[in-house]
Design a protein around this motif. Structure first.
Motif, PDB file in Angstrom:
ATOM      1  N   THR A 333       0.801  -1.243   0.070  1.00  0.00           N
ATOM      2  CA  THR A 333      -0.011  -0.076   0.059  1.00  0.00           C
ATOM      3  C   THR A 333       0.837   1.214   0.049  1.00  0.00           C
ATOM      4  O   THR A 333       0.349   2.299  -0.129  1.00  0.00           O
ATOM      5  CB  THR A 333      -0.999  -0.032   1.307  1.00  0.00           C
ATOM      6  N   ARG A 334       2.336   1.141   0.236  1.00  0.00           N
ATOM      7  CA  ARG A 334       3.063   2.211   0.059  1.00  0.00           C
ATOM      8  C   ARG A 334       4.439   1.864  -0.427  1.00  0.00           C
ATOM      9  O   ARG A 334       4.621   0.531  -0.508  1.00  0.00           O
ATOM     10  CB  ARG A 334       3.435   2.647   1.421  1.00  0.00           C
ATOM     11  N   ILE A 355      -0.752   0.577  -4.125  1.00  0.00           N
ATOM     12  CA  ILE A 355       0.031   2.065  -3.429  1.00  0.00           C
ATOM     13  C   ILE A 355      -0.819   3.314  -4.197  1.00  0.00           C
ATOM     14  O   ILE A 355      -1.092   3.404  -5.430  1.00  0.00           O
ATOM     15  CB  ILE A 355       1.524   1.925  -4.318  1.00  0.00           C
ATOM     16  N   SER A 356      -1.464   4.190  -3.273  1.00  0.00           N
ATOM     17  CA  SER A 356      -2.206   5.238  -3.523  1.00  0.00           C
ATOM     18  C   SER A 356      -1.472   6.725  -3.517  1.00  0.00           C
ATOM     19  O   SER A 356      -1.873   7.640  -3.855  1.00  0.00           O
ATOM     20  CB  SER A 356      -3.369   5.182  -2.615  1.00  0.00           C
ATOM     21  N   ARG A 357      -0.252   6.533  -2.976  1.00  0.00           N
ATOM     22  CA  ARG A 357       0.688   7.765  -2.801  1.00  0.00           C
ATOM     23  C   ARG A 357       2.120   7.567  -3.016  1.00  0.00           C
ATOM     24  O   ARG A 357       2.796   6.470  -2.636  1.00  0.00           O
ATOM     25  CB  ARG A 357       0.428   8.220  -1.284  1.00  0.00           C
ATOM     26  N   ASP A 359       5.369   9.835  -2.200  1.00  0.00           N
ATOM     27  CA  ASP A 359       5.981  11.042  -1.556  1.00  0.00           C
ATOM     28  C   ASP A 359       7.219  11.488  -2.453  1.00  0.00           C
ATOM     29  O   ASP A 359       7.832  10.678  -3.389  1.00  0.00           O
ATOM     30  CB  ASP A 359       6.445  10.682  -0.166  1.00  0.00           C
ATOM     31  N   ALA A 362      10.297   9.486  -2.073  1.00  0.00           N
ATOM     32  CA  ALA A 362      10.205   8.012  -1.942  1.00  0.00           C
ATOM     33  C   ALA A 362      11.149   7.393  -2.415  1.00  0.00           C
ATOM     34  O   ALA A 362      11.417   6.102  -2.150  1.00  0.00           O
ATOM     35  CB  ALA A 362       8.955   7.602  -2.459  1.00  0.00           C
TER      36      ALA A 362
END
Length: 411
Positions: A333-334, A355-357, A359, A362
């Protein structure tokens, strides 16, 4: 595709006398010679094409996961130049010279060239007899052999590579491989083995034993195999508990694949010399802190097509030399923590996760010049992330914008 025979001078142009006079072959004899020439050229050219496929076990690349498509997926190390040169010279020279001197010893139904015996697709139920003693490459794939007996390879001390792919072998005598003093490549895939055969030749460098029925690798299975460099054993129903402590003791492997099995975690007792580890298509659910602590030399790690939801912070710090990381088709999810600290990482596959985000830090370190190698591949397609919301600075350490792969997400 059937290869096209190269243009040859007419047989009638060959000279057989010092004065340069030309002898014209009789029609029947000429017809037989032409048939022999064409048959020999086709067989030699086919083997040459198969032998020129090369496997790189140490250098990281963007190669797809291993899939054995032909007889010799990997060329012979060291000696391949001499054998390939001989074959090329034979193909370019007189067709008559292609016929091996001991062709009469060729097993019935097989095709024989210099140092090469091909006995594939013959519905054989046993290993054929009268295999020439100077054979280096022996192809027995796609037959119905069920057992390897003690004297099946007697006298074949020069054998370099042996293919037994796609038979029905379930039993191997403990002394079957004893005569094979120089065997380096053994292809044993797609058979009915339940254990790794005992007493493999100490000279062995490469073992491919995937798609069998192996559930257990006992302690000492690979003892005495100090030259072994590559093991492919995916497609076996083996679980984590199937690897007994000490199963890989003494090995200095560069490459290991245990894909399409029943692993639920990263095995902790694999050789610490590994440069490539492929555990794709298993049932691994997480990477815990010390799962990778033993594998500091890894260049390439394949964990795609698992059930990974969590990668514990700090776990990737144990593989500082990693160049390529496959985490596609999991349940992340990240973005995994620690990627900016991996100075040599060049390729990251993260597509088809949750994965929705993404940064801004990252992938890349905050400080300038801290990353030794720019990324040349980051895949993020198939994730529920809006690519227009990702800041351009996120990919400041990517060598080329074309290396970034986004795509439409479909629920």
């Amino acid at each position: 595709m059937t290869p096209t025979a190269p243009n040859r001078a007419p047989l009638s142009s060959f000279s057989s006398t010092a004065s340069g006079s030309v002898e014209i072959l009789q029609p029947k004899l000429r017809s037989v010679c032409v048939s022999l020439c064409i048959s020999a050229m086709f067989s030699c050219r086919s083997f040459l094409l198969l032998l020129l496929n090369v496997c790189s076990l140490t250098a990281p690349s963007l190669a797809l996961p291993f899939e054995q498509r032909g007889f010799w997926d990997f060329a012979m190390d060291g000696e391949v130049g001499d054998l390939a040169t001989v074959m090329m010279r034979d193909e370019e020279g007189s067709a008559v010279e292609e016929l091996p001197p001991d062709v009469s010893l060729c097993p019935f139904g097989c095709h024989c060239q210099v140092n090469v015996v091909q006995c594939s697709d013959l519905n054989l139920i046993v290993v054929p007899k009268e295999i020439p003693r100077d054979t280096k490459l022996l192809d027995l794939q796609n037959n119905r052999i069920t057992e390897l007996k003690e004297n099946d390879f007697k006298g074949l001390s020069n054998l370099y590579a042996l293919s037994l792919v796609n038979n029905k072998i379930s039993k191997v005598h403990p002394r079957t491989f004893a005569p094979l003093l120089h065997l380096k490549k053994l292809y044993f895939s797609r058979n009915l083995l339940t254990v790794v055969p005992m007493n493999l030749p100490p000279s062995l460098v490469e073992l491919r034993i995937h798609d069998n029925r192996i559930k257990k690798v006992a302690e000492g299975t690979f003892s005495g195999l100090g030259s072994m460099n590559c093991i492919e054993m995916g497609g076996n129903p083996i679980q984590n508990s199937g690897f007994e402590p000490g199963a890989f003791k003494g090995l200095k492997l560069n490459y290991l694949r245990v894909s399409e099995s029943k692993l639920t975690g990263i095995p902790k007792d694999l050789p610490d010399s590994l440069h490539e580890l492929h555990l794709d298509n298993n049932q691994i659910q997480a990477i815990e802190l010390e799962d990778l602590s033993r594998y500091k030399h890894l260049y390439r790690l394949g964990l795609g097509f698992n059930h990974i939801r969590m990668i514990e912070n700090g776990s990737l710090s144990y593989v500082p030399n990693l160049r390529e990381l496959h985490l596609e088709n999991n349940r992340l999810t990240r973005i995994p923590m620690g990627l900016p600290d991996m100075k040599y990482l060049q390729v990251v596959y993260l597509h088809s996760n949750n994965i929705s985000r993404v940064d801004v830090n990252a992938f890349c370190p905050r400080g300038f010049g801290m990353k030794r190698s720019f990324y040349n591949g980051i895949s993020l397609y198939g994730n529920p992330v809006n690519y227009w919301e990702v800041q351009p600075a996120t990919f400041r350490c990517v060598g080329d914008r074309l290396a970034i792969q986004f795509g439409n997400y479909k629920k």
